[in-house]
Design a protein around this motif. Sequence first.
Motif, PDB file in Angstrom:
ATOM      1  N   LEU A  45      -6.716  -4.313  -5.914  1.00 40.87           N
ATOM      2  CA  LEU A  45      -5.371  -4.888  -5.889  1.00 40.87           C
ATOM      3  C   LEU A  45      -4.937  -5.210  -4.465  1.00 40.87           C
ATOM      4  O   LEU A  45      -4.394  -6.289  -4.199  1.00 40.87           O
ATOM      5  N   LEU A  46      -5.175  -4.282  -3.545  1.00 36.97           N
ATOM      6  CA  LEU A  46      -4.770  -4.517  -2.162  1.00 36.97           C
ATOM      7  C   LEU A  46      -5.565  -5.654  -1.536  1.00 36.97           C
ATOM      8  O   LEU A  46      -5.034  -6.428  -0.731  1.00 36.97           O
ATOM      9  N   THR A  47      -6.835  -5.769  -1.893  1.00 35.46           N
ATOM     10  CA  THR A  47      -7.632  -6.887  -1.393  1.00 35.46           C
ATOM     11  C   THR A  47      -7.084  -8.205  -1.914  1.00 35.46           C
ATOM     12  O   THR A  47      -7.018  -9.202  -1.181  1.00 35.46           O
ATOM     13  N   ALA A  48      -6.675  -8.224  -3.180  1.00 35.28           N
ATOM     14  CA  ALA A  48      -6.091  -9.439  -3.755  1.00 35.28           C
ATOM     15  C   ALA A  48      -4.803  -9.812  -3.031  1.00 35.28           C
ATOM     16  O   ALA A  48      -4.552 -10.987  -2.752  1.00 35.28           O
ATOM     17  N   VAL A  49      -3.974  -8.820  -2.697  1.00 30.22           N
ATOM     18  CA  VAL A  49      -2.740  -9.096  -1.954  1.00 30.22           C
ATOM     19  C   VAL A  49      -3.066  -9.608  -0.549  1.00 30.22           C
ATOM     20  O   VAL A  49      -2.429 -10.525  -0.045  1.00 30.22           O
ATOM     21  N   ALA A  50      -4.087  -9.001   0.083  1.00 31.30           N
ATOM     22  CA  ALA A  50      -4.476  -9.432   1.426  1.00 31.30           C
ATOM     23  C   ALA A  50      -4.930 -10.886   1.433  1.00 31.30           C
ATOM     24  O   ALA A  50      -4.597 -11.647   2.346  1.00 31.30           O
ATOM     25  N   VAL A  51      -5.680 -11.295   0.419  1.00 29.35           N
ATOM     26  CA  VAL A  51      -6.250 -12.641   0.397  1.00 29.35           C
ATOM     27  C   VAL A  51      -5.289 -13.669  -0.214  1.00 29.35           C
ATOM     28  O   VAL A  51      -5.136 -14.778   0.302  1.00 29.35           O
ATOM     29  N   ASP A  52      -4.628 -13.278  -1.308  1.00 24.13           N
ATOM     30  CA  ASP A  52      -3.817 -14.248  -2.062  1.00 24.13           C
ATOM     31  C   ASP A  52      -2.321 -14.102  -1.848  1.00 24.13           C
ATOM     32  O   ASP A  52      -1.548 -14.949  -2.299  1.00 24.13           O
ATOM     33  N   THR A  60     -15.542  -8.275  -1.525  1.00 24.67           N
ATOM     34  CA  THR A  60     -15.677  -7.871  -2.926  1.00 24.67           C
ATOM     35  C   THR A  60     -14.409  -7.124  -3.337  1.00 24.67           C
ATOM     36  O   THR A  60     -13.946  -6.242  -2.617  1.00 24.67           O
ATOM     37  N   ARG A  61     -13.859  -7.488  -4.470  1.00 20.80           N
ATOM     38  CA  ARG A  61     -12.582  -6.922  -4.892  1.00 20.80           C
ATOM     39  C   ARG A  61     -12.735  -5.724  -5.814  1.00 20.80           C
ATOM     40  O   ARG A  61     -11.775  -5.040  -6.094  1.00 20.80           O
ATOM     41  N   GLY A  62     -13.923  -5.480  -6.304  1.00 17.70           N
ATOM     42  CA  GLY A  62     -14.120  -4.312  -7.151  1.00 17.70           C
ATOM     43  C   GLY A  62     -13.592  -4.528  -8.551  1.00 17.70           C
ATOM     44  O   GLY A  62     -13.121  -5.612  -8.907  1.00 17.70           O
ATOM     45  N   PRO A  63     -13.633  -3.480  -9.389  1.00 19.24           N
ATOM     46  CA  PRO A  63     -13.195  -3.611 -10.782  1.00 19.24           C
ATOM     47  C   PRO A  63     -11.695  -3.854 -10.891  1.00 19.24           C
ATOM     48  O   PRO A  63     -10.922  -3.416 -10.034  1.00 19.24           O
ATOM     49  N   ALA A  64     -11.297  -4.571 -11.935  1.00 24.39           N
ATOM     50  CA  ALA A  64      -9.888  -4.860 -12.153  1.00 24.39           C
ATOM     51  C   ALA A  64      -9.119  -3.559 -12.336  1.00 24.39           C
ATOM     52  O   ALA A  64      -9.577  -2.620 -13.001  1.00 24.39           O
ATOM     53  N   GLY A  65      -7.930  -3.478 -11.740  1.00 26.59           N
ATOM     54  CA  GLY A  65      -7.114  -2.279 -11.844  1.00 26.59           C
ATOM     55  C   GLY A  65      -7.378  -1.269 -10.745  1.00 26.59           C
ATOM     56  O   GLY A  65      -6.600  -0.335 -10.573  1.00 26.59           O
ATOM     57  N   ASP A  66      -8.452  -1.437 -10.002  1.00 24.90           N
ATOM     58  CA  ASP A  66      -8.761  -0.535  -8.896  1.00 24.90           C
ATOM     59  C   ASP A  66      -7.779  -0.778  -7.758  1.00 24.90           C
ATOM     60  O   ASP A  66      -7.371  -1.913  -7.480  1.00 24.90           O
ATOM     61  N   GLU A  67      -7.368   0.320  -7.091  1.00 26.05           N
ATOM     62  CA  GLU A  67      -6.380   0.214  -6.015  1.00 26.05           C
ATOM     63  C   GLU A  67      -6.876  -0.679  -4.884  1.00 26.05           C
ATOM     64  O   GLU A  67      -6.148  -1.546  -4.387  1.00 26.05           O
ATOM     65  N   SER A  87       0.826  -1.203   0.000  1.00 23.95           N
ATOM     66  CA  SER A  87       0.000   0.000   0.000  1.00 23.95           C
ATOM     67  C   SER A  87       0.862   1.255   0.000  1.00 23.95           C
ATOM     68  O   SER A  87       0.625   2.195  -0.778  1.00 23.95           O
ATOM     69  N   MET A  88       1.874   1.298   0.852  1.00 19.80           N
ATOM     70  CA  MET A  88       2.741   2.470   0.927  1.00 19.80           C
ATOM     71  C   MET A  88       3.571   2.632  -0.346  1.00 19.80           C
ATOM     72  O   MET A  88       3.798   3.749  -0.810  1.00 19.80           O
ATOM     73  N   ALA A  89       4.009   1.512  -0.921  1.00 20.99           N
ATOM     74  CA  ALA A  89       4.785   1.587  -2.153  1.00 20.99           C
ATOM     75  C   ALA A  89       3.933   2.081  -3.315  1.00 20.99           C
ATOM     76  O   ALA A  89       4.391   2.869  -4.150  1.00 20.99           O
ATOM     77  N   ARG A  90       2.693   1.635  -3.371  1.00 21.18           N
ATOM     78  CA  ARG A  90       1.799   2.065  -4.459  1.00 21.18           C
ATOM     79  C   ARG A  90       1.489   3.555  -4.362  1.00 21.18           C
ATOM     80  O   ARG A  90       1.244   4.204  -5.371  1.00 21.18           O
ATOM     81  N   GLN A  91       1.516   4.096  -3.148  1.00 21.58           N
ATOM     82  CA  GLN A  91       1.246   5.525  -2.959  1.00 21.58           C
ATOM     83  C   GLN A  91       2.517   6.370  -3.015  1.00 21.58           C
ATOM     84  O   GLN A  91       2.477   7.555  -2.708  1.00 21.58           O
ATOM     85  N   ARG A  92       3.643   5.734  -3.381  1.00 21.65           N
ATOM     86  CA  ARG A  92       4.933   6.413  -3.511  1.00 21.65           C
ATOM     87  C   ARG A  92       5.405   7.030  -2.193  1.00 21.65           C
ATOM     88  O   ARG A  92       6.109   8.039  -2.190  1.00 21.65           O
ATOM     89  N   ARG A  93       4.979   6.474  -1.097  1.00 15.19           N
ATOM     90  CA  ARG A  93       5.458   6.941   0.203  1.00 15.19           C
ATOM     91  C   ARG A  93       6.542   6.033   0.753  1.00 15.19           C
ATOM     92  O   ARG A  93       7.117   6.297   1.804  1.00 15.19           O
TER      93      ARG A  93
END
Length: 259
Positions: A229-236, A219-226, A66-72
């Motif tokens: 993606l984070l939900t996918a990382v949390a689960v998978d 629910t993971r929402g539409p593909a490409g949504d932030e 999450s922090m890397a995706r936000q460039r922090r």
Amino acid sequence: MFWVLFLLLAWGLTGTACTRLCLAAVRAASVDADVTATGPAHDLTLYEAAFLSGGPARVADVTLVSMARQRRLLLAHTGWATVVDPRGRDEMERSVIGAIGPEGQCRIGPVRARAAGAEAVRRLADGLVRAGLAVPDEAGGTVGAAVRRVRGTVPAVVALGAAALLLPVQSGTPRLLVGLWFGLPLALSLSCLALARIEVHPYSRWASPAGQRLLGTLTRGPAGDERSLLTAVAVDGIRAIGEPELRAALTHRDQPWRE
């Protein structure tokens, strides 16, 4: 009659392991019934979903991604983490920044280990346990651990039976009868494993049955949504990261957790 001693040992191993599996299944069912009656107190956050799916290490991974995706936070494919924004937005992020240290740069492996063991993660785990969504961190207390013990008795009983059959024949006991006697604890172990597979599978190290059901409603929402993606990382786990450089940073060969 030395083979009888081996038989008693086989029954002791099998009986203990199967009893622990039954007790663990009963405890899990009792907690599940309580949660079902009261209902979950809230929807899962990303950190909670990460813990239920992969434990403290997964919480650290989600925070880093999450922090890397936000460039922090900069995660280099060489295995280094560098702080860009030292202001954590929540206690998990502050734990990661604190794990990196005052110099603002550290190897990713130690950062993940320290962040996973942080007080914030322990409080998260305690809250999930109190809600009946996570299993208590007790040695031998989970169904998964009990199933692994029963699985371990299968080769042990086979080895004991083979050793008994290799002993010199005594008292005229037919070898076939000796083999049949050892077949009883083996059949008990296999039966318990089959029942556990039907009744309580999947065997989660972290999530209770109620927690597993709640994970299934995410629910993971539409593909490409932030958020997706984070939900996918949390689960998978980090295998769900689509960015090669970011995935390479978290799967660098010196990392303590590999997926």
